[in-house]
Design an enzyme around this catalytic site. Sequence first.
Site, PDB file in Angstrom:
ATOM      1  CG  ASP A  32      -2.060   0.930   1.282  1.00  0.00           C
ATOM      2  OD1 ASP A  32      -3.046   0.778   0.346  1.00  0.00           O
ATOM      3  OD2 ASP A  32      -1.857   1.820   1.907  1.00  0.00           O
TER       4      ASP A  32
ATOM      5  CG  HIS B  99      -5.581  -3.525  -0.055  1.00  0.00           C
ATOM      6  ND1 HIS B  99      -4.398  -3.288  -1.185  1.00  0.00           N
ATOM      7  CD2 HIS B  99      -5.285  -2.401   0.774  1.00  0.00           C
ATOM      8  CE1 HIS B  99      -3.877  -2.241  -0.870  1.00  0.00           C
ATOM      9  NE2 HIS B  99      -4.217  -1.621   0.092  1.00  0.00           N
TER      10      HIS B  99
END
Length: 292
Positions: free
Chosen positions: A108, A272
């Site tokens: 991320d 994610h």
Amino acid sequence: MALTIPDFDYQRITVGDGVGLNVAIGGDGTPVVLLHGFPQTHLAWRHVATALAADHRVICPDLRGYGASDKPADDRDHTVYSKRTMATDLVELLAHLGHHRFAVAGHDRGAGVAFRAGLDHPDTITHAAFLDVVPSLDIWPLLTGPTGVALFHLYFMAHPAPLPETLITAAAHTYLGHFLDQWTTDPAAIPDQFRHAYLDACSTPEAITAICADYRAGATTDIAHDAGDRTAARQLTMPTTALWTPTWPFDPEPLWRTWATDLRTTIVPGGHLLPEDNPTEITAALRELLSR
């Protein structure tokens, strides 16, 4: 008592512009840095870190603006939280620890830092891994239709202050918790004590201000830096791995191949938040990378 990665030592290390970073360090061997993303801290890597520490020196910092690291005020040009600035933090941090060459894996926001470190410091980064992202320059043109809805926070937190700060502060745990809930597939991936640690760390006024500054840099300065590298035809030349989940609405591989000359890619089942949702496969992918 603050949560820690078991058997890791903790230090507070000041980098060049006076920013203190909270850093967890464990294991012995060649150095590997693991960089977390939003809305988390270094603890997101706890499973992978302890596994890799069996034969590597593993360094897990809280990025500036996150966790227990300092949260300096932003500037008008959004350079304080640019990935270039954070990559410089990383290089200075590792030099302080005696490491002038090291591998880095980022998830991320941390992947953006790892990407910038690889481009800005190619003689320092030996291997690079990027989890569930594409570079800033490439993501924005793709944020249309449902993809733009799914990644609404990229727009929202990049708005000028104080709008996003004000709205997030009004319901910080609800807002931040939304991402922890939506970005995992295993309900047990983030136990309650870690969930509370993430929410508490990211929901202070100082943290919210810093995180929004990070996203403003992602919509401005970071794009400019990527565009400059693309114009100059700069690429990552170290062994590189890009990993992503099966839920992406487009194929990230062609985008990554424009940036990396020695690239391997892997689709990893999970949400994610891959270092927690699927640490076993992430550890295996990183070991494969480090063997190259």
